[in-house]
Design an enzyme around this catalytic site. Structure first.
Site, PDB file in Angstrom:
ATOM      1  N   SER A  22      64.241  12.894 -58.537  1.00  0.00           N
ATOM      2  CA  SER A  22      64.101  12.802 -57.180  1.00  0.00           C
ATOM      3  C   SER A  22      63.733  11.432 -56.721  1.00  0.00           C
ATOM      4  O   SER A  22      62.885  10.662 -57.275  1.00  0.00           O
ATOM      5  CB  SER A  22      62.780  13.929 -56.787  1.00  0.00           C
ATOM      6  OG  SER A  22      62.474  13.515 -55.193  1.00  0.00           O
ATOM      7  N   SER A  24      62.583  11.113 -53.488  1.00  0.00           N
ATOM      8  CA  SER A  24      61.645  11.160 -52.411  1.00  0.00           C
ATOM      9  C   SER A  24      60.368  10.108 -52.568  1.00  0.00           C
ATOM     10  O   SER A  24      59.994   9.483 -51.543  1.00  0.00           O
ATOM     11  CB  SER A  24      61.306  12.753 -52.044  1.00  0.00           C
ATOM     12  OG  SER A  24      62.251  13.281 -51.766  1.00  0.00           O
ATOM     13  N   LYS A  73      63.029  26.465 -52.411  1.00  0.00           N
ATOM     14  CA  LYS A  73      63.353  26.349 -51.044  1.00  0.00           C
ATOM     15  C   LYS A  73      63.121  28.098 -50.383  1.00  0.00           C
ATOM     16  O   LYS A  73      62.544  28.130 -49.312  1.00  0.00           O
ATOM     17  CB  LYS A  73      64.244  25.870 -50.443  1.00  0.00           C
ATOM     18  CG  LYS A  73      64.410  24.480 -50.743  1.00  0.00           C
ATOM     19  CD  LYS A  73      65.873  23.908 -50.242  1.00  0.00           C
ATOM     20  CE  LYS A  73      65.640  22.131 -50.035  1.00  0.00           C
ATOM     21  NZ  LYS A  73      66.997  21.781 -49.298  1.00  0.00           N
ATOM     22  N   ASP A 110      66.221  19.864 -43.279  1.00  0.00           N
ATOM     23  CA  ASP A 110      67.546  19.396 -43.503  1.00  0.00           C
ATOM     24  C   ASP A 110      68.548  19.360 -42.376  1.00  0.00           C
ATOM     25  O   ASP A 110      69.427  18.461 -42.492  1.00  0.00           O
ATOM     26  CB  ASP A 110      68.008  20.440 -44.597  1.00  0.00           C
ATOM     27  CG  ASP A 110      67.488  20.215 -46.050  1.00  0.00           C
ATOM     28  OD1 ASP A 110      66.807  19.106 -46.175  1.00  0.00           O
ATOM     29  OD2 ASP A 110      67.296  21.160 -46.873  1.00  0.00           O
ATOM     30  N   ALA A 137      77.619  28.116 -49.630  1.00  0.00           N
ATOM     31  CA  ALA A 137      77.045  29.443 -48.965  1.00  0.00           C
ATOM     32  C   ALA A 137      75.570  29.505 -49.616  1.00  0.00           C
ATOM     33  O   ALA A 137      75.109  30.704 -49.395  1.00  0.00           O
ATOM     34  CB  ALA A 137      77.768  30.686 -49.166  1.00  0.00           C
ATOM     35  N   ALA A 140      71.492  25.264 -48.853  1.00  0.00           N
ATOM     36  CA  ALA A 140      71.800  23.978 -47.845  1.00  0.00           C
ATOM     37  C   ALA A 140      72.943  24.218 -46.966  1.00  0.00           C
ATOM     38  O   ALA A 140      72.740  23.651 -45.730  1.00  0.00           O
ATOM     39  CB  ALA A 140      72.219  22.972 -48.892  1.00  0.00           C
ATOM     40  N   MET A 225      76.936  16.315 -48.975  1.00  0.00           N
ATOM     41  CA  MET A 225      75.420  16.418 -49.136  1.00  0.00           C
ATOM     42  C   MET A 225      75.020  15.718 -50.613  1.00  0.00           C
ATOM     43  O   MET A 225      74.082  15.372 -50.907  1.00  0.00           O
ATOM     44  CB  MET A 225      74.920  17.800 -49.058  1.00  0.00           C
ATOM     45  CG  MET A 225      74.978  18.397 -47.687  1.00  0.00           C
ATOM     46  SD  MET A 225      73.888  19.764 -47.556  1.00  0.00           S
ATOM     47  CE  MET A 225      74.417  20.461 -46.103  1.00  0.00           C
ATOM     48  N   TYR A 227      74.548  13.080 -53.222  1.00  0.00           N
ATOM     49  CA  TYR A 227      74.468  11.714 -53.439  1.00  0.00           C
ATOM     50  C   TYR A 227      74.259  11.146 -54.524  1.00  0.00           C
ATOM     51  O   TYR A 227      74.061  10.012 -54.795  1.00  0.00           O
ATOM     52  CB  TYR A 227      72.907  11.210 -52.518  1.00  0.00           C
ATOM     53  CG  TYR A 227      71.884  11.892 -52.995  1.00  0.00           C
ATOM     54  CD1 TYR A 227      71.502  12.992 -52.366  1.00  0.00           C
ATOM     55  CD2 TYR A 227      71.050  11.224 -53.786  1.00  0.00           C
ATOM     56  CE1 TYR A 227      70.081  13.473 -52.784  1.00  0.00           C
ATOM     57  CE2 TYR A 227      69.864  11.906 -54.342  1.00  0.00           C
ATOM     58  CZ  TYR A 227      69.426  12.985 -53.607  1.00  0.00           C
ATOM     59  OH  TYR A 227      68.292  13.772 -54.372  1.00  0.00           O
TER      60      TYR A 227
END
Ligand code: NAP
Length: 284
Positions: A22, A24, A73, A110, A137, A140, A225, A227
């Site tokens: 991650s 983040s 999520k 998001d 689907a 995200a 989306m 990366y």
């Protein structure tokens, strides 16, 4: 220089499985240092089947909040006591905050990240200007569809390998969304103002999606989306065709900013180039 950890250090983090990759922590800790905030942001990898126990352990107030990523999520949304409208619409949470009374609030940033990335890297793009195609689907994609419809998109075409999942998302988000099979993507690309890849195809060098981007109008914005790599095969093909492109790293950074504000009570500072730091970490 990062401020020292003290008795007042604010703690927040991200939970996912796996999580070691991650970006983040890099982004949030760089913002903390630049803002001179006595805070820290750490990564957690709870057992996939013990997420609820993990969250219960934090209800005592150990941390201010958590970002949540794959595969938590949906479960994060289901165990929250308070759910924001945008998390409800996305049917997923990427941000949990812990209330002083032990309740957990779920939110989803998001959509903010998606729209922010489009505004930053495709400045002329206007969501309300015409139909938009979303590939995928999963969680995200559903968040993207909800955010685009909320931003005024007249129609969102959800294109997915498993058509039933696209139909389920279209049914859940309501008017304005239609489902299309992946093998008819060329038809669904006709007249769109943007195509957004919200599938995990193309991740870490895996084979990308085999869709005819040449069927999009020449002015259509193409966004991925994914990366890692920053320029996926999907974006490389879009560039080859001369389409304006938007990358997933910009979305990642822009979804992080409102989380930072929720955790530390301060706007993400602009005096540090977190994109440059993230690009370095990605080896770009
Ligand atoms: P997910 O729930 O697992 O959904 C995956 C989707 O990808 C499904 O629609 C699946 O189709 C499709 N898919 C996977 N492999 C495929 C292939 N080879 N060909 C065609 N379709 C394929 O995942 P998610 O949570 O929605 O996340 C999707 C991607 O978005 C991930 O790569 C994630 O990292 C990225 N993401 C990025 C950001 C950011 O800030 N940049 C934020 C959120 C998510 P089926 O339904 O047919 O299986």
């Amino acid at each position: 220089m990062k401020p020292p950890i003290t008795g007042k250090t604010l703690v927040a983090g991200v939970a996912g499985q796996p999580i070691a990759h991650s970006l983040s922590p890099l982004i949030h800790n760089a913002w903390l240092a630049a803002a001179g905030i006595d805070g820290v942001y750490v990564a957690f990898a709870p057992d996939a089947d013990r997420f609820e126990v993990f969250i219960d352990g934090l209800r005592g107030g150990a941390v201010r909040g958590l970002n949540v990523t794959i595969p938590f999520k949906e479960v994060a949304l289901s165990i929250a006591d308070i759910v924001s409208e945008r998390a409800q619409k996305a049917a997923a949470a990427n941000l949990l905050t812990f209330e002083p009374d032990g309740r957990v609030t779920a939110d989803n940033t998001d959509g903010v990240g998606l729209l922010g990335a489009l505004a930053a890297q495709a400045p002329g793009f206007e969501p309300s200007a015409g139909p938009i195609a979303v590939l995928g689907a999963g969680g995200a994609a559903r968040g993207a569809v909800a955010a685009l419809l909320s931003a005024g998109a007249p129609q969102v075409r959800i294109i997915n390998r498993t058509l039933a999942k696209a139909e389920a998302v279209a049914g859940a988000v309501g008017d304005g969304a239609v489902a299309c099979p992946l093998n008819a993507a060329g038809d669904a690309f006709a007249g769109v103002t943007a195509v957004i890849n919200a599938t995990s195809a193309g991740l870490s060098g895996q084979a990308g999606l085999d869709v005819p981007l040449e069927a999009t109008p020449e002015t259509a914005v193409v966004m991925d989306m994914v990366y890692k790599p920053l320029e996926t095969a999907f974006l490389a093909e879009a560039k080859r065709l001369g389409r304006p492109t938007v990358d997933g790293l910009e979305m990642l950074i822009r979804q992080a900013a409102p989380s930072f504000e929720a955790f530390y009570g301060a706007v993400a500072p602009t005096n540090v180039d977190v994109r440059a730091l993230a690009l370095e970490a990605l080896g770009q």
